[in-house]
Design a protein around this motif. Structure first.
Motif, PDB file in Angstrom:
ATOM      1  N   VAL A  74       4.885 -23.877   2.881  1.00 46.81           N
ATOM      2  CA  VAL A  74       3.978 -24.402   3.902  1.00 46.81           C
ATOM      3  C   VAL A  74       2.648 -23.674   3.803  1.00 46.81           C
ATOM      4  O   VAL A  74       2.560 -22.541   3.320  1.00 46.81           O
ATOM      5  N   GLU A  75       1.594 -24.336   4.249  1.00 43.76           N
ATOM      6  CA  GLU A  75       0.275 -23.721   4.272  1.00 43.76           C
ATOM      7  C   GLU A  75       0.279 -22.547   5.254  1.00 43.76           C
ATOM      8  O   GLU A  75       0.887 -22.622   6.320  1.00 43.76           O
ATOM      9  N   THR A  76      -0.406 -21.461   4.896  1.00 41.20           N
ATOM     10  CA  THR A  76      -0.447 -20.311   5.799  1.00 41.20           C
ATOM     11  C   THR A  76      -1.164 -20.643   7.109  1.00 41.20           C
ATOM     12  O   THR A  76      -0.976 -19.959   8.104  1.00 41.20           O
ATOM     13  N   GLY A  77      -1.957 -21.720   7.097  1.00 38.42           N
ATOM     14  CA  GLY A  77      -2.615 -22.143   8.328  1.00 38.42           C
ATOM     15  C   GLY A  77      -1.644 -22.660   9.374  1.00 38.42           C
ATOM     16  O   GLY A  77      -1.992 -22.759  10.550  1.00 38.42           O
ATOM     17  N   SER A  78      -0.422 -22.992   8.943  1.00 35.35           N
ATOM     18  CA  SER A  78       0.584 -23.479   9.887  1.00 35.35           C
ATOM     19  C   SER A  78       1.465 -22.348  10.414  1.00 35.35           C
ATOM     20  O   SER A  78       2.429 -22.592  11.122  1.00 35.35           O
ATOM     21  N   VAL A  79       1.092 -21.105  10.082  1.00 34.34           N
ATOM     22  CA  VAL A  79       1.845 -19.927  10.505  1.00 34.34           C
ATOM     23  C   VAL A  79       1.006 -19.140  11.502  1.00 34.34           C
ATOM     24  O   VAL A  79      -0.208 -18.970  11.322  1.00 34.34           O
ATOM     25  N   SER A  80       1.622 -18.666  12.573  1.00 35.88           N
ATOM     26  CA  SER A  80       0.884 -17.953  13.614  1.00 35.88           C
ATOM     27  C   SER A  80       0.310 -16.638  13.088  1.00 35.88           C
ATOM     28  O   SER A  80       0.846 -16.025  12.161  1.00 35.88           O
ATOM     29  N   GLU A  81      -0.783 -16.208  13.695  1.00 33.95           N
ATOM     30  CA  GLU A  81      -1.418 -14.961  13.298  1.00 33.95           C
ATOM     31  C   GLU A  81      -0.501 -13.771  13.532  1.00 33.95           C
ATOM     32  O   GLU A  81      -0.491 -12.812  12.765  1.00 33.95           O
ATOM     33  N   THR A  82       0.282 -13.837  14.603  1.00 32.32           N
ATOM     34  CA  THR A  82       1.200 -12.730  14.888  1.00 32.32           C
ATOM     35  C   THR A  82       2.239 -12.589  13.787  1.00 32.32           C
ATOM     36  O   THR A  82       2.538 -11.476  13.328  1.00 32.32           O
ATOM     37  N   LEU A  83       2.792 -13.717  13.326  1.00 32.79           N
ATOM     38  CA  LEU A  83       3.775 -13.664  12.244  1.00 32.79           C
ATOM     39  C   LEU A  83       3.141 -13.123  10.964  1.00 32.79           C
ATOM     40  O   LEU A  83       3.746 -12.300  10.263  1.00 32.79           O
ATOM     41  N   LYS A  84       1.939 -13.568  10.649  1.00 29.91           N
ATOM     42  CA  LYS A  84       1.248 -13.048   9.463  1.00 29.91           C
ATOM     43  C   LYS A  84       1.086 -11.531   9.563  1.00 29.91           C
ATOM     44  O   LYS A  84       1.311 -10.800   8.594  1.00 29.91           O
ATOM     45  N   SER A  85       0.698 -11.069  10.746  1.00 30.61           N
ATOM     46  CA  SER A  85       0.467  -9.634  10.929  1.00 30.61           C
ATOM     47  C   SER A  85       1.757  -8.849  10.796  1.00 30.61           C
ATOM     48  O   SER A  85       1.770  -7.754  10.223  1.00 30.61           O
ATOM     49  N   ILE A  86       2.858  -9.401  11.311  1.00 32.86           N
ATOM     50  CA  ILE A  86       4.147  -8.718  11.204  1.00 32.86           C
ATOM     51  C   ILE A  86       4.577  -8.631   9.744  1.00 32.86           C
ATOM     52  O   ILE A  86       5.087  -7.601   9.283  1.00 32.86           O
ATOM     53  N   ILE A  87       4.358  -9.711   8.993  1.00 40.87           N
ATOM     54  CA  ILE A  87       4.683  -9.696   7.565  1.00 40.87           C
ATOM     55  C   ILE A  87       3.871  -8.613   6.854  1.00 40.87           C
ATOM     56  O   ILE A  87       4.395  -7.839   6.048  1.00 40.87           O
ATOM     57  N   LYS A  88       2.587  -8.535   7.175  1.00 44.10           N
ATOM     58  CA  LYS A  88       1.727  -7.530   6.532  1.00 44.10           C
ATOM     59  C   LYS A  88       2.165  -6.113   6.890  1.00 44.10           C
ATOM     60  O   LYS A  88       2.137  -5.211   6.049  1.00 44.10           O
ATOM     61  N   LEU A  89       2.566  -5.917   8.147  1.00 40.79           N
ATOM     62  CA  LEU A  89       2.995  -4.586   8.566  1.00 40.79           C
ATOM     63  C   LEU A  89       4.261  -4.158   7.832  1.00 40.79           C
ATOM     64  O   LEU A  89       4.392  -3.004   7.410  1.00 40.79           O
ATOM     65  N   THR A  90       5.210  -5.087   7.680  1.00 35.02           N
ATOM     66  CA  THR A  90       6.465  -4.731   6.999  1.00 35.02           C
ATOM     67  C   THR A  90       6.238  -4.490   5.510  1.00 35.02           C
ATOM     68  O   THR A  90       6.982  -3.745   4.875  1.00 35.02           O
ATOM     69  N   GLN A  91       5.218  -5.136   4.936  1.00 38.59           N
ATOM     70  CA  GLN A  91       4.933  -4.947   3.514  1.00 38.59           C
ATOM     71  C   GLN A  91       4.130  -3.680   3.243  1.00 38.59           C
ATOM     72  O   GLN A  91       4.193  -3.099   2.159  1.00 38.59           O
ATOM     73  N   LYS A  92       3.399  -3.240   4.239  1.00 38.84           N
ATOM     74  CA  LYS A  92       2.487  -2.117   4.030  1.00 38.84           C
ATOM     75  C   LYS A  92       3.229  -0.811   3.782  1.00 38.84           C
ATOM     76  O   LYS A  92       2.788   0.020   2.989  1.00 38.84           O
ATOM     77  N   PHE A  93       4.355  -0.643   4.489  1.00 40.40           N
ATOM     78  CA  PHE A  93       5.055   0.628   4.413  1.00 40.40           C
ATOM     79  C   PHE A  93       6.321   0.468   3.577  1.00 40.40           C
ATOM     80  O   PHE A  93       7.204  -0.326   3.904  1.00 40.40           O
ATOM     81  N   SER A  94       6.403   1.216   2.504  1.00 41.75           N
ATOM     82  CA  SER A  94       7.557   1.116   1.610  1.00 41.75           C
ATOM     83  C   SER A  94       8.817   1.610   2.321  1.00 41.75           C
ATOM     84  O   SER A  94       8.767   2.501   3.173  1.00 41.75           O
ATOM     85  N   GLY A  95       9.926   1.019   1.971  1.00 42.87           N
ATOM     86  CA  GLY A  95      11.194   1.445   2.558  1.00 42.87           C
ATOM     87  C   GLY A  95      11.626   0.629   3.756  1.00 42.87           C
ATOM     88  O   GLY A  95      12.745   0.783   4.244  1.00 42.87           O
ATOM     89  N   ILE A  96      10.757  -0.254   4.266  1.00 47.27           N
ATOM     90  CA  ILE A  96      11.123  -1.082   5.409  1.00 47.27           C
ATOM     91  C   ILE A  96      11.876  -2.309   4.920  1.00 47.27           C
ATOM     92  O   ILE A  96      11.344  -3.110   4.159  1.00 47.27           O
ATOM     93  N   ASP A  97      13.105  -2.441   5.328  1.00 50.99           N
ATOM     94  CA  ASP A  97      13.957  -3.587   4.971  1.00 50.99           C
ATOM     95  C   ASP A  97      14.622  -4.068   6.256  1.00 50.99           C
ATOM     96  O   ASP A  97      15.531  -3.427   6.771  1.00 50.99           O
ATOM     97  N   LEU A  98      14.154  -5.202   6.774  1.00 51.24           N
ATOM     98  CA  LEU A  98      14.642  -5.690   8.066  1.00 51.24           C
ATOM     99  C   LEU A  98      16.115  -6.073   8.027  1.00 51.24           C
ATOM    100  O   LEU A  98      16.786  -6.041   9.049  1.00 51.24           O
ATOM    101  N   ALA A  99      16.607  -6.465   6.852  1.00 53.14           N
ATOM    102  CA  ALA A  99      17.994  -6.913   6.768  1.00 53.14           C
ATOM    103  C   ALA A  99      18.980  -5.754   6.789  1.00 53.14           C
ATOM    104  O   ALA A  99      20.103  -5.891   7.277  1.00 53.14           O
ATOM    105  N   SER A 100      18.586  -4.629   6.253  1.00 51.41           N
ATOM    106  CA  SER A 100      19.527  -3.511   6.130  1.00 51.41           C
ATOM    107  C   SER A 100      19.364  -2.468   7.232  1.00 51.41           C
ATOM    108  O   SER A 100      20.117  -1.487   7.266  1.00 51.41           O
ATOM    109  N   VAL A 101      18.431  -2.668   8.127  1.00 55.61           N
ATOM    110  CA  VAL A 101      18.155  -1.660   9.149  1.00 55.61           C
ATOM    111  C   VAL A 101      19.353  -1.491  10.088  1.00 55.61           C
ATOM    112  O   VAL A 101      20.085  -2.442  10.392  1.00 55.61           O
ATOM    113  N   THR A 102      19.571  -0.281  10.535  1.00 53.70           N
ATOM    114  CA  THR A 102      20.575   0.005  11.555  1.00 53.70           C
ATOM    115  C   THR A 102      19.904   0.793  12.670  1.00 53.70           C
ATOM    116  O   THR A 102      18.980   1.575  12.449  1.00 53.70           O
ATOM    117  N   PHE A 103      20.395   0.553  13.889  1.00 53.39           N
ATOM    118  CA  PHE A 103      19.854   1.295  15.034  1.00 53.39           C
ATOM    119  C   PHE A 103      20.887   1.368  16.138  1.00 53.39           C
ATOM    120  O   PHE A 103      21.889   0.687  16.105  1.00 53.39           O
TER     121      PHE A 103
END
Length: 362
Positions: free
Chosen positions: A333-362
């Motif tokens: 899909v075109e990135t224009g159809s994606v919310s700015e908040t979602l884009k920002s969250i994607i960028k934040l998770t990519q910026k820092f190495s070691g972040i894996d949302l699927a394997s996280v435990t808390f």
């Protein structure tokens, strides 16, 4: 204002809330309040009536890494070398919460001349650019399925013209009678806010409601109400999952704070991003969604956790998956159809190495 990513995410039981009247949005002068009122009336023109309900305001957090540069903190051009920081092994966070309302939030979240004046005056008088801004709290839910997909929702096209032609503010409220069938509840109290209209693909989103906590004015911002506000911040996350995905996820399930994100396109408005792990697969979740009332308001898609790791480019298309006849169909899909908040969250998770949302435990 710098966004902060917490890794590992902080379990909700270690989030503390401090309430004070001084954490509310402050009034600078009758002149600027009149400008806010005029802008609000113009925005609501044609809606029949004006109704402004109380909202929680995030005054500050105890997280390290706050920016001291006025240009950044005032919602103007950020001069920081980094616009986000990673907070590792956070043990506890305090959210300093006051009150605002839908009118103030709708107007002061814009990058307008009035808001720039308010930020400048706040800085010049008190060294606090956000003092006269609403800074109302939105929450977002990253709901990771058992097979490592993250559900996204988008409002169905309007019946009138077949498309959603403008973004509707999350702060819109309607009477409790008109939304009683859609509302969530906590402690026997009913939500007064309709589920958000999301014209672009977004993760489930909502707003915590002061009225559920019996908070109607600054006089109610007393320590004995902190526990109720704390619970409502988390319950709001589960309410958004019920409203938008149709799942009856109990509020006793684990939720953790992943990020305190500041939306630079809306005057550094604060957004709290939570993450939850589901026992459902994406196909099971899609089946539940199809049988729920959520399907009458939203359409459902998924983004794969592995796709979050692909370097994000505003001009590239984003891969999304949809469940068709219990089979996964992957489309771009075109990135224009994606919310700015979602884009920002994607960028934040990519910026820092070691972040894996699927394997996280808390």
């Amino acid at each position: 204002m710098k966004s902060r990513v917490l890794w590992p995410p902080l379990p909700s039981k270690r989030i503390k809330v401090a309430l004070k009247a001084s954490y509310c949005r402050q009034v600078v002068s009758s002149h600027y309040e009149a400008l806010i009122e005029t802008a609000w009336r113009e925005e609501c023109e044609g809606e029949g009536r004006l109704y402004s309900s109380p909202l929680f305001r995030l005054h500050a957090t105890s997280l390290p890494g706050a920016c001291s540069d006025f240009q950044c903190r005032a919602g103007l051009t950020c001069r920081c070398s980094e616009d986000s920081v990673l907070v590792e092994d956070c043990k506890e966070v305090e959210l300093r919460v006051g009150l605002s309302n839908t009118k103030e939030s709708s107007v002061t979240r814009q990058l307008s001349a009035v808001c720039s004046d308010l930020a400048y005056i706040g800085y010049e008088l008190h060294k606090k650019p956000g003092m006269f801004l609403a800074n109302s709290i939105d929450v977002h839910a990253i709901f990771v399925t058992k097979d490592a997909l993250i559900p996204l929702v988008r409002s169905l096209p309007t019946a009138s013209n077949g498309s959603v032609d403008k973004e509707v503010n999350l702060d819109r409220t309607v009477s409790s009678l008109s939304i009683s069938s859609k509302s969530g509840s906590i402690g026997g109290k009913t939500s007064l806010r309709a589920p958000a209209t999301l014209p672009k693909w977004s993760i489930p989103t909502g707003q915590p409601e002061p009225t559920i906590c019996s908070i109607f004015s600054y006089k109610d911002l007393v320590p004995r109400n902190s526990g109720d506000v704390n619970r409502e911040l988390v319950e709001c996350v589960f309410r958004s999952l019920r409203d938008m995905l149709g799942i009856k996820t109990p509020s006793s399930d684990s939720a953790a704070l992943l990020a305190a994100y500041y939306d630079k396109k809306h005057n550094n408005k604060p957004e709290l991003v939570f993450i939850l792990k589901s026992r459902l697969t994406s196909i099971e979740l899609a089946d539940i969604f199809k049988k729920s009332t959520a399907k009458n308001s939203y359409e459902l898609a998924f983004i794969q956790n592995v796709d979050l790791k692909i370097p994000f480019n505003e001009h590239d298309k984003l891969p999304l998956c949809q469940i068709v006849e219990r089979n996964m169909a992957r489309n771009y899909v075109e990135t224009g159809s994606v919310s700015e908040t979602l884009k920002s969250i994607i960028k934040l998770t990519q910026k820092f190495s070691g972040i894996d949302l699927a394997s996280v435990t808390f």
